[in-house]
Design a protein around this motif. Structure first.
Motif, PDB file in Angstrom:
ATOM      1  N   PHE A 163      -1.771  -8.415   0.844  1.00  0.00           N
ATOM      2  CA  PHE A 163      -2.165  -8.774  -0.516  1.00  0.00           C
ATOM      3  C   PHE A 163      -0.903  -9.074  -1.306  1.00  0.00           C
ATOM      4  CE2 PHE A 163      -3.264  -7.814  -4.954  1.00  0.00           C
ATOM      5  CZ  PHE A 163      -4.382  -8.615  -5.104  1.00  0.00           C
ATOM      6  N   LEU A 164      -0.799 -10.323  -1.785  1.00  0.00           N
ATOM      7  CA  LEU A 164       0.383 -10.766  -2.525  1.00  0.00           C
ATOM      8  C   LEU A 164       1.662 -10.493  -1.720  1.00  0.00           C
ATOM      9  CD1 LEU A 164      -0.543  -9.639  -6.157  1.00  0.00           C
ATOM     10  CD2 LEU A 164      -0.814 -11.896  -5.108  1.00  0.00           C
ATOM     11  N   SER A 165       1.599 -10.842  -0.429  1.00  0.00           N
ATOM     12  CA  SER A 165       2.736 -10.718   0.499  1.00  0.00           C
ATOM     13  C   SER A 165       3.162  -9.272   0.751  1.00  0.00           C
ATOM     14  CB  SER A 165       3.942 -11.527  -0.008  1.00  0.00           C
ATOM     15  OG  SER A 165       3.626 -12.909  -0.059  1.00  0.00           O
ATOM     16  N   THR A 166       2.289  -8.332   0.419  1.00  0.00           N
ATOM     17  CA  THR A 166       2.575  -6.919   0.674  1.00  0.00           C
ATOM     18  C   THR A 166       1.580  -6.381   1.705  1.00  0.00           C
ATOM     19  OG1 THR A 166       3.382  -6.609  -1.581  1.00  0.00           O
ATOM     20  CG2 THR A 166       2.777  -4.631  -0.345  1.00  0.00           C
ATOM     21  N   PRO A 167       2.056  -5.770   2.779  1.00  0.00           N
ATOM     22  CA  PRO A 167       1.136  -5.265   3.811  1.00  0.00           C
ATOM     23  C   PRO A 167       0.541  -3.906   3.436  1.00  0.00           C
ATOM     24  CG  PRO A 167       3.394  -4.866   4.485  1.00  0.00           C
ATOM     25  CD  PRO A 167       3.471  -5.625   3.181  1.00  0.00           C
ATOM     26  N   HIS A 168      -0.737  -3.751   3.744  1.00  0.00           N
ATOM     27  CA  HIS A 168      -1.427  -2.476   3.569  1.00  0.00           C
ATOM     28  C   HIS A 168      -2.222  -2.207   4.853  1.00  0.00           C
ATOM     29  CE1 HIS A 168      -0.623  -2.585  -0.794  1.00  0.00           C
ATOM     30  NE2 HIS A 168      -0.903  -3.876  -0.701  1.00  0.00           N
ATOM     31  N   ARG A 169      -2.375  -0.956   5.202  1.00  0.00           N
ATOM     32  CA  ARG A 169      -3.097  -0.603   6.421  1.00  0.00           C
ATOM     33  C   ARG A 169      -4.558  -0.293   6.062  1.00  0.00           C
ATOM     34  NH1 ARG A 169      -1.199  -1.638  11.381  1.00  0.00           N
ATOM     35  NH2 ARG A 169       0.822  -0.827  10.691  1.00  0.00           N
ATOM     36  N   PHE A 170      -5.470  -1.145   6.548  1.00  0.00           N
ATOM     37  CA  PHE A 170      -6.879  -0.986   6.213  1.00  0.00           C
ATOM     38  C   PHE A 170      -7.433   0.315   6.790  1.00  0.00           C
ATOM     39  CE2 PHE A 170     -11.323  -1.628   7.656  1.00  0.00           C
ATOM     40  CZ  PHE A 170     -11.933  -1.699   6.427  1.00  0.00           C
ATOM     41  N   VAL A 193     -10.470  -0.033   1.093  1.00  0.00           N
ATOM     42  CA  VAL A 193      -9.589   1.121   0.933  1.00  0.00           C
ATOM     43  C   VAL A 193      -8.522   1.102   2.017  1.00  0.00           C
ATOM     44  CG1 VAL A 193      -9.441   3.637   0.827  1.00  0.00           C
ATOM     45  CG2 VAL A 193     -11.487   2.466  -0.041  1.00  0.00           C
ATOM     46  N   CYS A 194      -7.252   1.256   1.624  1.00  0.00           N
ATOM     47  CA  CYS A 194      -6.152   1.313   2.584  1.00  0.00           C
ATOM     48  C   CYS A 194      -5.515   2.696   2.568  1.00  0.00           C
ATOM     49  CB  CYS A 194      -5.103   0.244   2.264  1.00  0.00           C
ATOM     50  SG  CYS A 194      -5.749  -1.442   2.453  1.00  0.00           S
ATOM     51  N   ASP A 195      -4.712   3.005   3.601  1.00  0.00           N
ATOM     52  CA  ASP A 195      -4.202   4.362   3.735  1.00  0.00           C
ATOM     53  C   ASP A 195      -3.091   4.699   2.747  1.00  0.00           C
ATOM     54  OD1 ASP A 195      -2.123   2.923   4.783  1.00  0.00           O
ATOM     55  OD2 ASP A 195      -2.221   3.789   6.794  1.00  0.00           O
ATOM     56  N   ASP A 196      -2.627   3.698   1.959  1.00  0.00           N
ATOM     57  CA  ASP A 196      -1.643   3.972   0.912  1.00  0.00           C
ATOM     58  C   ASP A 196      -2.294   4.048  -0.451  1.00  0.00           C
ATOM     59  OD1 ASP A 196      -2.350   1.351   0.636  1.00  0.00           O
ATOM     60  OD2 ASP A 196      -0.292   0.546   0.650  1.00  0.00           O
ATOM     61  N   ASP A 197      -3.633   4.249  -0.473  1.00  0.00           N
ATOM     62  CA  ASP A 197      -4.444   4.345  -1.688  1.00  0.00           C
ATOM     63  C   ASP A 197      -4.621   3.015  -2.401  1.00  0.00           C
ATOM     64  OD1 ASP A 197      -4.823   7.094  -1.371  1.00  0.00           O
ATOM     65  OD2 ASP A 197      -2.968   7.567  -2.425  1.00  0.00           O
TER      66      ASP A 197
END
Length: 228
Positions: A163-170, A193-197
């Motif tokens: 999201f906006l070139s930032t990775p998040h772990r689903f 929801v991702c694991d980094d809130d």
């Protein structure tokens, strides 16, 4: 896709004054490489541009809204999917070789608009059914930086969501409360929801780079990601 000017990488620009109007041109090669191009519905192409070599091309009017064009003198490999597609429309026994090109109706001219959305849906569905019957895979080659449309439902726990070139772990999807105002406007919406809130509203599809698409995208579409 070298030499094909109407590939996924070179789509016609959309007319953003009418963003929901578009048309499609398509190319199907004997090795089942397919390219669909979506763009301005008012763009008209010269069909002879598809066939720069000697000899005339042949047009097969699949229906009132879709034409298939091919070169009867092509000495390339048989285009089995195209042959079966033509037979599905009543044109049996055609010896179709090399690539075929799909446009809207051209009449008796060398020019044609693209295929309208509803007609494209019918054509796409029939090509897909034929490939299933023949147990072959029709696919597109995608470069890492190409944009693909991914369903949120393709995401599995642990996938990277960008999201906006930032990775998040689903991590999971969470339902909105039954009285949520969001559901009044988007009944199918859920909370990603991702694991980094990190959370966001999710529904339908999202766009991302081909090399960032989750495994579910490739399993669903059968597309092939090229090396960088």
């Amino acid at each position: 896709m070298t030499g094909n000017p109407y590939t996924l990488e070179n789509c016609m620009p959309l007319d953003f004054t009418h963003p929901h109007e578009f048309s499609c041109f398509g190319t199907l090669h004997p090795d089942h490489l397919v390219a669909w191009s979506f763009g301005d519905p008012h763009v008209e192409l010269d069909i002879t541009d598809y066939f720069p070599g000697p000899g005339a091309y042949t047009t097969v009017p699949l229906d009132d809204e879709t034409d298939m064009h091919y070169h009867p003198g092509d000495q390339g490999a048989p285009n089995t999917v195209a042959q079966h597609l033509a037979a599905r429309y009543g044109f049996d026994g055609l010896d179709v070789r090399g690539p075929v090109h799909f446009t809207g109706p051209s009449g008796e001219t060398d020019r044609a608009l693209g295929i309208a959305p509803d007609a494209f849906d019918v054509l796409y569905g029939r090509v897909k059914d034929i490939c299933a019957d023949l147990e072959v895979r029709t696919w597109c080659k995608l470069h890492p930086g190409d944009t693909v449309s991914v369903r949120y439902t393709d995401l599995e726990r642990g996938d990277v969501y960008w999201f906006l070139s930032t990775p998040h772990r689903f991590q999971c999807f969470r339902d909105f409360p039954a009285d949520s105002k969001t559901l009044e406007f988007i009944p199918d919406a859920r909370v990603l929801v991702c694991d980094d809130d990190f959370t966001m509203t999710a529904y339908g599809t999202y766009e991302c780079r081909a090399d960032r698409a989750p495994a579910g995208y490739w399993q669903r579409t059968g597309n092939q990601l090229l090396s960088a």
